[in-house]
Design a protein around this motif. Structure first.
Motif, PDB file in Angstrom:
ATOM      1  N   GLY A 140       2.226   1.650  -3.497  1.00 22.16           N
ATOM      2  CA  GLY A 140       1.144   2.157  -4.345  1.00 22.16           C
ATOM      3  C   GLY A 140       0.854   3.619  -4.101  1.00 22.16           C
ATOM      4  O   GLY A 140       0.606   4.388  -5.045  1.00 22.16           O
ATOM      5  N   LEU A 141       0.900   4.019  -2.845  1.00 18.42           N
ATOM      6  CA  LEU A 141       0.667   5.430  -2.509  1.00 18.42           C
ATOM      7  C   LEU A 141       1.779   6.317  -3.068  1.00 18.42           C
ATOM      8  O   LEU A 141       1.505   7.405  -3.589  1.00 18.42           O
ATOM      9  CB  LEU A 141       0.560   5.579  -0.992  1.00 18.42           C
TER      10      LEU A 141
ATOM     11  N   LEU B 202       2.430  10.044  -9.922  1.00 16.61           N
ATOM     12  CA  LEU B 202       1.570  10.271 -11.091  1.00 16.61           C
ATOM     13  C   LEU B 202       0.732  11.540 -10.945  1.00 16.61           C
ATOM     14  O   LEU B 202       0.644  12.355 -11.871  1.00 16.61           O
ATOM     15  CB  LEU B 202       0.651   9.077 -11.314  1.00 16.61           C
ATOM     16  N   SER B 203       0.104  11.712  -9.785  1.00 14.60           N
ATOM     17  CA  SER B 203      -0.714  12.912  -9.592  1.00 14.60           C
ATOM     18  C   SER B 203       0.164  14.169  -9.550  1.00 14.60           C
ATOM     19  O   SER B 203      -0.249  15.234 -10.015  1.00 14.60           O
ATOM     20  CB  SER B 203      -1.551  12.807  -8.317  1.00 14.60           C
TER      21      SER B 203
ATOM     22  N   THR C 149       0.837  -1.200   0.000  1.00 13.16           N
ATOM     23  CA  THR C 149       0.000   0.000   0.000  1.00 13.16           C
ATOM     24  C   THR C 149       0.874   1.253   0.000  1.00 13.16           C
ATOM     25  O   THR C 149       0.558   2.237  -0.683  1.00 13.16           O
ATOM     26  CB  THR C 149      -0.932   0.000   1.227  1.00 13.16           C
TER      27      THR C 149
ATOM     28  N   PHE D 117       3.570   5.632  -5.745  1.00 19.24           N
ATOM     29  CA  PHE D 117       3.367   5.655  -7.185  1.00 19.24           C
ATOM     30  C   PHE D 117       2.230   6.606  -7.564  1.00 19.24           C
ATOM     31  O   PHE D 117       2.350   7.404  -8.511  1.00 19.24           O
ATOM     32  CB  PHE D 117       3.080   4.233  -7.685  1.00 19.24           C
ATOM     33  N   ALA D 118       1.143   6.569  -6.812  1.00 20.93           N
ATOM     34  CA  ALA D 118       0.010   7.471  -7.076  1.00 20.93           C
ATOM     35  C   ALA D 118       0.412   8.925  -6.852  1.00 20.93           C
ATOM     36  O   ALA D 118      -0.007   9.817  -7.610  1.00 20.93           O
ATOM     37  CB  ALA D 118      -1.162   7.101  -6.179  1.00 20.93           C
TER      38      ALA D 118
END
Length: 182
Positions: free
Chosen positions: A34-35, A41-42, A31, A37-38
């Motif tokens: 993933g956070l 991207l954002s 998690t 990576f997010a």
């Protein structure tokens, strides 16, 4: 300046690793990845959006005949913020968001302006750098051809004499003939 470099290259990575470990313990390793990576991207999407806005305001300032000083400062903050948002870590993401978001960017711009003004004051108080004691920072005075030079008690200004001559009389009414070039 040494303190800032010390913080940037030693303390910040250690702090990032510590925060990543703590967040990973709370929400789990995958998690956390993933956070991160997010967030990258954002952050890149936000940089593109704000970059277009800043570029448009730079263009508008230039079209209006103004120097785009604030807009160029915003562009520099966007560049720094973008680098921080893409770098993995939550601490750098928070600082990067402060540089990128239009709500917090004026605060960061003001802090950066204050910091650089303090640095310039310190440099001005320190005087010229060793070996650079002449005017304008050049070791032996102004560079050649860029201004007057002193010879003894006389000031010599380098230049070119241009005479206005009547259109029909190329040598200005004098009997002497000018040498022809070429």
């Amino acid at each position: 300046m040494r303190l800032l470099l010390f913080l940037a290259f030693l303390v910040v990575p250690v702090l990032e690793i510590w925060v990543l470990i703590r967040v990973g313990e709370v929400i789990g390793g995958w998690t956390t990845v993933g956070l991160l990576f997010a967030a990258a991207l954002s952050g890149s999407w936000l940089i593109r959006r704000e970059g277009r806005r800043v570029w448009q305001s730079v263009s508008e300032s230039l079209a209006a005949g103004r120097i785009p000083d604030r807009e160029l400062g915003d562009a520099a903050l966007l560049l720094a913020g973008g680098a921080l948002l893409v770098a993995p870590g939550f601490v750098t993401d928070i600082v990067g968001l402060a540089c990128v978001l239009p709500v917090t960017r004026p605060l960061v711009r003001g802090a950066a302006r204050w910091f650089f003004a303090q640095r310039l004051r310190k440099l001005a108080q320190a005087g010229p750098m060793p070996g650079m004691g002449g005017p304008l920072g050049f070791p032996f005075g102004a560079p050649e051809g860029d201004g007057p030079t002193r010879h003894g008690n006389r000031t010599v200004i380098h230049g070119e004499v241009i005479r206005d001559e009547p259109a029909g009389d190329p040598d200005g009414g004098t009997q002497a003939r000018r040498p022809e070039l070429g």
